[in-house]
Design a protein around this motif. Structure first.
Motif, mmCIF file in Angstrom:
data_model
loop_
_atom_site.group_PDB
_atom_site.id
_atom_site.type_symbol
_atom_site.label_atom_id
_atom_site.label_comp_id
_atom_site.label_asym_id
_atom_site.label_seq_id
_atom_site.Cartn_x
_atom_site.Cartn_y
_atom_site.Cartn_z
ATOM 1 N N LEU A 1 0.809 -1.218 0.000
ATOM 2 C CA LEU A 1 0.000 0.000 0.000
ATOM 3 C C LEU A 1 0.847 1.274 0.000
ATOM 4 O O LEU A 1 0.314 2.367 -0.017
ATOM 5 N N THR A 2 2.164 1.105 0.070
ATOM 6 C CA THR A 2 3.089 2.244 -0.055
ATOM 7 C C THR A 2 4.129 1.867 -1.107
ATOM 8 O O THR A 2 5.265 1.512 -0.781
ATOM 9 N N PRO A 3 3.763 1.938 -2.382
ATOM 10 C CA PRO A 3 4.688 1.488 -3.425
ATOM 11 C C PRO A 3 5.921 2.369 -3.589
ATOM 12 O O PRO A 3 6.983 1.882 -3.980
ATOM 13 N N ARG A 4 5.805 3.666 -3.279
ATOM 14 C CA ARG A 4 6.940 4.576 -3.439
ATOM 15 C C ARG A 4 7.569 4.875 -2.088
ATOM 16 O O ARG A 4 6.956 5.469 -1.212
ATOM 17 N N HIS A 5 8.812 4.442 -1.910
ATOM 18 C CA HIS A 5 9.578 4.753 -0.704
ATOM 19 C C HIS A 5 10.758 5.625 -1.132
ATOM 20 O O HIS A 5 11.786 5.117 -1.582
ATOM 21 N N GLN A 6 10.597 6.936 -1.022
ATOM 22 C CA GLN A 6 11.664 7.844 -1.436
ATOM 23 C C GLN A 6 11.554 9.164 -0.704
ATOM 24 O O GLN A 6 10.494 9.518 -0.174
ATOM 25 N N ALA A 7 12.654 9.890 -0.655
ATOM 26 C CA ALA A 7 12.695 11.176 0.031
ATOM 27 C C ALA A 7 11.723 12.147 -0.618
ATOM 28 O O ALA A 7 11.555 12.160 -1.843
ATOM 29 N N GLY A 8 11.068 12.967 0.205
ATOM 30 C CA GLY A 8 10.138 13.965 -0.296
ATOM 31 C C GLY A 8 8.767 13.420 -0.644
ATOM 32 O O GLY A 8 7.962 14.129 -1.247
ATOM 33 N N VAL A 9 8.486 12.184 -0.238
ATOM 34 C CA VAL A 9 7.200 11.555 -0.564
ATOM 35 C C VAL A 9 6.535 11.078 0.718
ATOM 36 O O VAL A 9 7.183 10.514 1.603
ATOM 37 N N CYS A 10 5.228 11.278 0.818
ATOM 38 C CA CYS A 10 4.460 10.877 1.985
ATOM 39 C C CYS A 10 3.926 9.447 1.826
ATOM 40 O O CYS A 10 3.861 8.914 0.713
ATOM 41 N N ALA A 11 3.544 8.875 2.953
ATOM 42 C CA ALA A 11 2.829 7.594 2.947
ATOM 43 C C ALA A 11 1.346 7.839 3.201
ATOM 44 O O ALA A 11 0.493 7.081 2.733
ATOM 45 N N PHE A 12 1.045 8.898 3.931
ATOM 46 C CA PHE A 12 -0.351 9.300 4.168
ATOM 47 C C PHE A 12 -0.394 10.800 4.404
ATOM 48 O O PHE A 12 0.631 11.431 4.706
ATOM 49 N N TYR A 13 -1.590 11.377 4.271
ATOM 50 C CA TYR A 13 -1.741 12.834 4.409
ATOM 51 C C TYR A 13 -3.208 13.141 4.675
ATOM 52 O O TYR A 13 -4.102 12.547 4.079
ATOM 53 N N GLY A 14 -3.450 14.119 5.548
ATOM 54 C CA GLY A 14 -4.822 14.522 5.841
ATOM 55 C C GLY A 14 -5.524 13.534 6.762
ATOM 56 O O GLY A 14 -4.958 12.532 7.191
ATOM 57 N N GLU A 15 -6.789 13.842 7.086
ATOM 58 C CA GLU A 15 -7.556 13.015 8.001
ATOM 59 C C GLU A 15 -8.744 12.370 7.309
ATOM 60 O O GLU A 15 -9.411 13.006 6.494
ATOM 61 N N CYS A 16 -8.983 11.112 7.648
ATOM 62 C CA CYS A 16 -10.101 10.361 7.087
ATOM 63 C C CYS A 16 -11.003 9.823 8.187
ATOM 64 O O CYS A 16 -11.311 8.630 8.267
ATOM 65 N N GLY A 17 -11.405 10.705 9.080
ATOM 66 C CA GLY A 17 -12.367 10.351 10.109
ATOM 67 C C GLY A 17 -11.784 9.560 11.266
ATOM 68 O O GLY A 17 -10.575 9.421 11.418
ATOM 69 N N ARG A 18 -12.691 9.021 12.083
ATOM 70 C CA ARG A 18 -12.301 8.256 13.260
ATOM 71 C C ARG A 18 -12.057 6.792 12.912
ATOM 72 O O ARG A 18 -12.636 6.264 11.972
ATOM 73 N N ASN A 19 -11.229 6.163 13.716
ATOM 74 C CA ASN A 19 -10.946 4.751 13.535
ATOM 75 C C ASN A 19 -12.116 3.933 14.100
ATOM 76 O O ASN A 19 -12.381 3.981 15.308
ATOM 77 N N PRO A 20 -12.827 3.180 13.270
ATOM 78 C CA PRO A 20 -13.967 2.399 13.772
ATOM 79 C C PRO A 20 -13.562 1.267 14.713
ATOM 80 O O PRO A 20 -14.407 0.700 15.393
ATOM 81 N N GLU A 21 -12.261 0.955 14.750
ATOM 82 C CA GLU A 21 -11.793 -0.150 15.591
ATOM 83 C C GLU A 21 -11.402 0.297 16.993
ATOM 84 O O GLU A 21 -11.087 -0.538 17.834
ATOM 85 N N VAL A 22 -11.383 1.615 17.242
ATOM 86 C CA VAL A 22 -11.020 2.144 18.557
ATOM 87 C C VAL A 22 -12.273 2.695 19.223
ATOM 88 O O VAL A 22 -12.885 3.648 18.727
ATOM 89 N N ASN A 23 -12.633 2.102 20.347
ATOM 90 C CA ASN A 23 -13.856 2.503 21.039
ATOM 91 C C ASN A 23 -13.595 3.448 22.204
ATOM 92 O O ASN A 23 -14.425 4.293 22.519
ATOM 93 N N VAL A 24 -12.465 3.288 22.880
ATOM 94 C CA VAL A 24 -12.151 4.117 24.039
ATOM 95 C C VAL A 24 -10.802 4.793 23.810
ATOM 96 O O VAL A 24 -9.803 4.125 23.538
ATOM 97 N N SER A 25 -10.781 6.121 23.902
ATOM 98 C CA SER A 25 -9.539 6.858 23.689
ATOM 99 C C SER A 25 -9.604 8.184 24.420
ATOM 100 O O SER A 25 -10.665 8.816 24.508
ATOM 101 N N LEU A 26 -8.463 8.600 24.979
ATOM 102 C CA LEU A 26 -8.386 9.883 25.679
ATOM 103 C C LEU A 26 -8.368 11.055 24.716
ATOM 104 O O LEU A 26 -8.654 12.182 25.104
ATOM 105 N N VAL A 27 -8.001 10.795 23.476
ATOM 106 C CA VAL A 27 -7.983 11.828 22.431
ATOM 107 C C VAL A 27 -8.762 11.290 21.232
ATOM 108 O O VAL A 27 -8.908 10.074 21.082
ATOM 109 N N PRO A 28 -9.282 12.176 20.389
ATOM 110 C CA PRO A 28 -10.023 11.703 19.206
ATOM 111 C C PRO A 28 -9.162 10.781 18.350
ATOM 112 O O PRO A 28 -8.035 11.106 18.006
ATOM 113 N N SER A 29 -9.692 9.612 18.017
ATOM 114 C CA SER A 29 -8.922 8.600 17.274
ATOM 115 C C SER A 29 -9.033 8.820 15.765
ATOM 116 O O SER A 29 -9.486 7.950 15.025
#
Length: 291
Positions: free
Chosen positions: A1-29
């Motif tokens: 899921l991360t085909p490009r591993h090189q300097a100056g390139v991200c693996a992820f960026y921005g937010e895509c909501g809450r994690n449905p697998e985390v039910n209890v957290s002290l901070v928004p998941s």
């Protein structure tokens, strides 16, 4: 899921909501969006916050500093690191090293070099977007061990115990290691981690392949001051900050007469002298007793 591993390139960026697998957290998941794309130029507002939260990632002004996080992600990082780092605040070097683990993780412009996304889920609110649920982080063993060493002896004033005991799960302070420390930080069930992170610590010379380059960033020693406005960690929280123990003076050289023990020689002479006096006394008494 991360085909490009090189300097100056991200693996992820921005937010895509809450994690449905985390039910209890002290901070928004909130979890990031999969995005194996070039790092973005930091805006003025983001750069200002970056100078406060992750100063090591600043490369000058907002024309040259690139990041793999949004302002919202950096704000969430500030809150999360603030909660975890509160127990480490007695040692500025430790607190900074701990924050840098996540600064590189979330915002480094070279994120894809040491990150490999392994599991995602569709994000219904944004067609085509996929939320990251799990990924691998590749660190050099030296980097992880040095960061852990800077925090290992930090104390909690309220209890007198080690702060690391609260950050290593069931292992506590005595059995905690760099690997176990990081594994607990990446456990989605610890109440702070928004998703599962698998930390891979690799020794020098070991390469995972596929273009991945384990992170090996600078680390502050607990006996080092971050800058002129900070002090090194105290002796109570850092054994390396303690003044050296002055060894006791060496005992004086033994008393000798020639090659022999001087005390023994004197004792022998005294004994011989007393024996001679005793014999002389006997002879004198016997001589005076004869008619």
């Amino acid at each position: 899921l991360t085909p490009r591993h090189q300097a100056g390139v991200c693996a992820f960026y921005g937010e895509c909501g809450r994690n449905p697998e985390v039910n209890v957290s002290l901070v928004p998941s909130r979890v990031p969006c999969l995005s194996n794309t070039p790092a973005r130029v930091a805006s003025a507002a983001l750069l200002s916050l970056l100078r406060s939260v992750c100063p090591e990632l600043v490369r000058g002004d907002n024309e040259t500093t690139r990041v793999c996080c949004t302002y919202g992600q950096l704000s969430a990082l500030q809150l999360s690191v603030g909660l975890s780092g509160a127990v480490l605040a007695r040692c500025p070097a430790c607190a900074r090293n701990f924050a840098n683990l996540y600064c590189h993780n979330i915002c480094s412009p070279d994120q894809s070099l040491f990150t490999n996304v392994t599991r995602v889920a569709e994000y219904a609110a944004l067609p085509g977007a996929r939320a990251v649920l799990q990924y691998q982080l590749f660190y050099r063993q030296r980097y992880a061990e040095d960061a852990f060493a800077s925090c290992r002896d930090v104390r909690l004033p309220a209890t007198g115990g080690y702060a690391i005991a609260t950050m290593c799960g069931r292992y506590g302070a005595q059995l905690c290691t760099a690997q176990r420390w990081l594994d607990f930080q990446g456990d989605k069930n610890n109440g702070l981690a928004p998703l599962q992170i698998d930390f891979q610590l690799l020794p020098d010379g070991s390469e995972p392949g596929e273009g991945i380059a384990p992170l090996d960033a600078p680390v502050w020693g607990c006996d080092q001051a971050l800058d002129e406005d900070h002090e090194p960690c105290s002796c109570q929280d850092c054994a390396r900050s303690c003044p050296p123990v002055v060894p006791p003076p060496e005992p004086p050289p033994p008393f000798r007469i020639g090659q022999a023990d001087g005390v023994l020689v004197i004792c022998v002479l005294l004994f011989a002298g007393l024996a001679l006096l005793f014999l002389l006394a006997l002879l004198c008494r016997r001589g005076s007793a004869e008619p």
